[in-house]
Design an enzyme around this catalytic site. Structure first.
Site, mmCIF file in Angstrom:
data_model
loop_
_atom_site.group_PDB
_atom_site.id
_atom_site.type_symbol
_atom_site.label_atom_id
_atom_site.label_comp_id
_atom_site.label_asym_id
_atom_site.label_seq_id
_atom_site.Cartn_x
_atom_site.Cartn_y
_atom_site.Cartn_z
ATOM 1 N N GLN A 101 0.816 -1.216 0.000
ATOM 2 C CA GLN A 101 0.000 0.000 0.000
ATOM 3 C C GLN A 101 0.856 1.274 0.000
ATOM 4 O OE1 GLN A 101 -2.753 -0.357 3.313
ATOM 5 N NE2 GLN A 101 -3.443 -2.368 2.625
ATOM 6 N N HIS A 176 -1.422 0.142 5.653
ATOM 7 C CA HIS A 176 -2.042 1.087 6.582
ATOM 8 C C HIS A 176 -1.144 2.286 6.902
ATOM 9 C CE1 HIS A 176 -5.065 -2.125 8.249
ATOM 10 N NE2 HIS A 176 -5.026 -2.078 6.930
ATOM 11 N N GLU A 268 -15.668 2.844 9.103
ATOM 12 C CA GLU A 268 -16.287 3.882 9.939
ATOM 13 C C GLU A 268 -16.229 5.270 9.326
ATOM 14 O OE1 GLU A 268 -13.961 3.795 13.529
ATOM 15 O OE2 GLU A 268 -15.064 2.079 14.344
HETATM 16 CA CA LIG Z 1 -13.643 3.165 16.010
#
Ligand SMILES: [Ca+2]
Ligand SMILES: [Ca+2]
Ligand SMILES: [Ca+2]
Length: 398
Positions: A101, A176, A268
């Protein structure tokens, strides 16, 4: 880094390539099942889609005030692209670590770009003991030159590149990084996302910047008055307990929104407030990829719950809060690209509340969402290593 980049830049000669890809979306062929399905989906979208250009594994983009664009490509090229997408030039080649990534990642104009011509960007880099995400900036320089063939665009380059901040510690692995950049509405601070590098626990470690939203000065120093510094946290930290934060943006009221790739079924949208713990890896509405449970967010657990989450996962990438006039019904709403979901998603924002709006199938992994100067919505497809990702412009159906 600075000298090697400058040495590689052409001083007089300018190579302008035409992408040759400006075209409307192809008309559907009714006899092909796959194309009919694609066309049906396109017909249901409340916008028309134009293909403007394509790039090699693009990651992020931003608009200049004159409607030209800066686009980053994973392998390290930063491109200046004409407003119609037909012309491009490489303004910098950044020595990124593009494994996994890793990439040349975000690109954002300085709040005072009109006078400073400063451009901020982020990228993955290898160093002693591991890898990490880096924040840097340079100055967009343009000079008009004599060309054999007219018309000839100015020679442009990103000069005076300086490293401002490095995530710490460096760790092994290629995942990440996060690396998204947003400026506060007053233009005084820079918010920078550092992912937890697939190591989980750093997100709760007060001494490291991994798994955090950081608030920095425009020179990349920890901003004075950060909320956790007095408690012994790294002075750059604004909020913590994050996983892979691939979008951050302020709304017009000054609320800071962030989206992050959660574990399985735990992507999220968060409203970011100073000093709060967003739970990762101790709380998530999703579960681990081996299906072991992670306690859900619940009242009183000390962790700030997401405003919106997705199960199954959408793999969010890019976050834009719409303020344009072309789609007045969506003013103030958030738009997120979906990688695994191959979708564009709209999230209804109402003050500090958020709920799911639309999810449009785009048939390709969407890496970046941007608003154009005229209020059109622009998308970059992900492409992938060695493959092309298209630049799409969405306008209202007439
Ligand atoms: Ca969270
Ligand atoms: Ca952008
Ligand atoms: Ca859970």
């Amino acid at each position: 880094m600075r000298s090697s980049i400058l040495a590689a830049l052409p001083i007089i000669l300018v190579a302008c390539s035409s992408s040759g890809t400006m075209a409307e979306s192809p008309a559907p062929a009714p006899s092909e099942d796959g194309l009919v399905a694609q066309a049906d989906r396109a017909d249901q979208r409340p916008f028309a889609t134009s293909v403007i250009a394509d790039f090699e594994a693009p990651w992020a983009m931003t608009f200049l005030p004159d409607a030209r664009m800066l686009v980053t490509e994973k392998a390290g090229q930063m491109l200046l692209v004409s407003a119609d997408g037909t012309q491009r030039q490489t303004i910098a080649t950044i020595p990124v670590d593009s494994a996994g990534q890793g990439a040349l990642m975000d690109v954002v104009l300085a709040p005072d770009f009109a006078t400073s011509k400063r451009v901020y960007f982020s990228y993955a880099a290898a160093g002693e003991g591991g890898k990490g995400v880096v924040l840097a900036r340079g100055v967009l320089e343009e000079r008009q030159v004599q060309c054999i063939k007219a018309p000839c665009p100015p020679v442009a380059r990103l000069s005076g590149i300086e490293t401002l901040f490095r995530a710490h510690p460096l760790v092994d692995g290629d995942g990440h990084y996060s690396g998204r950049i947003a400026f506060s509405p007053d233009g005084k601070y820079l918010f920078f996302t550092n992912g937890e590098r697939q190591k989980f626990t750093p997100a709760q470690d007060p001494k490291v910047t991994l798994g955090k939203v950081l608030r920095l000065t425009l020179d990349g120093k920890p901003a004075p008055g950060n909320p956790l510094a007095a408690k012994g946290f790294d002075p750059a930290i604004w909020s913590y307990g994050h996983r892979n934060l691939l979008g951050i943006a302020f709304d017009s009221a000054g609320n800071l929104w962030e989206q992050e790739m959660g574990p399985k079924g735990g992507d999220e949208i968060n409203l970011i407030k100073p000093g709060l713990n967003y739970g990762w890896p101790r709380a998530s509405n999703g579960s681990n990829y081996d299906d072991t449970d992670i306690p859900d967010h619940r009242a009183g657990d000390g962790y700030e719950p997401p405003k919106v989450w997705w199960n199954p996962s959408i793999s969010p990438a890019g976050l834009m809060i719409y303020s344009g006039n072309l789609f007045p019904q969506w003013k103030g709403d958030a738009f997120v690209g979906g990688l695994s979901s191959k979708a564009l998603l709209r999230i209804d924002l109402d003050g500090t509340n958020a709920r799911k709006g639309d999810q449009w199938d785009m048939g390709a992994r969407i890496r970046e969402v941007e608003q154009g100067p005229d209020g059109a919505i622009w998308l970059l497809e992900d492409g992938g290593r060695g493959s092309q990702g298209r630049l799409l412009k969405l306008t209202p159906r007439s």
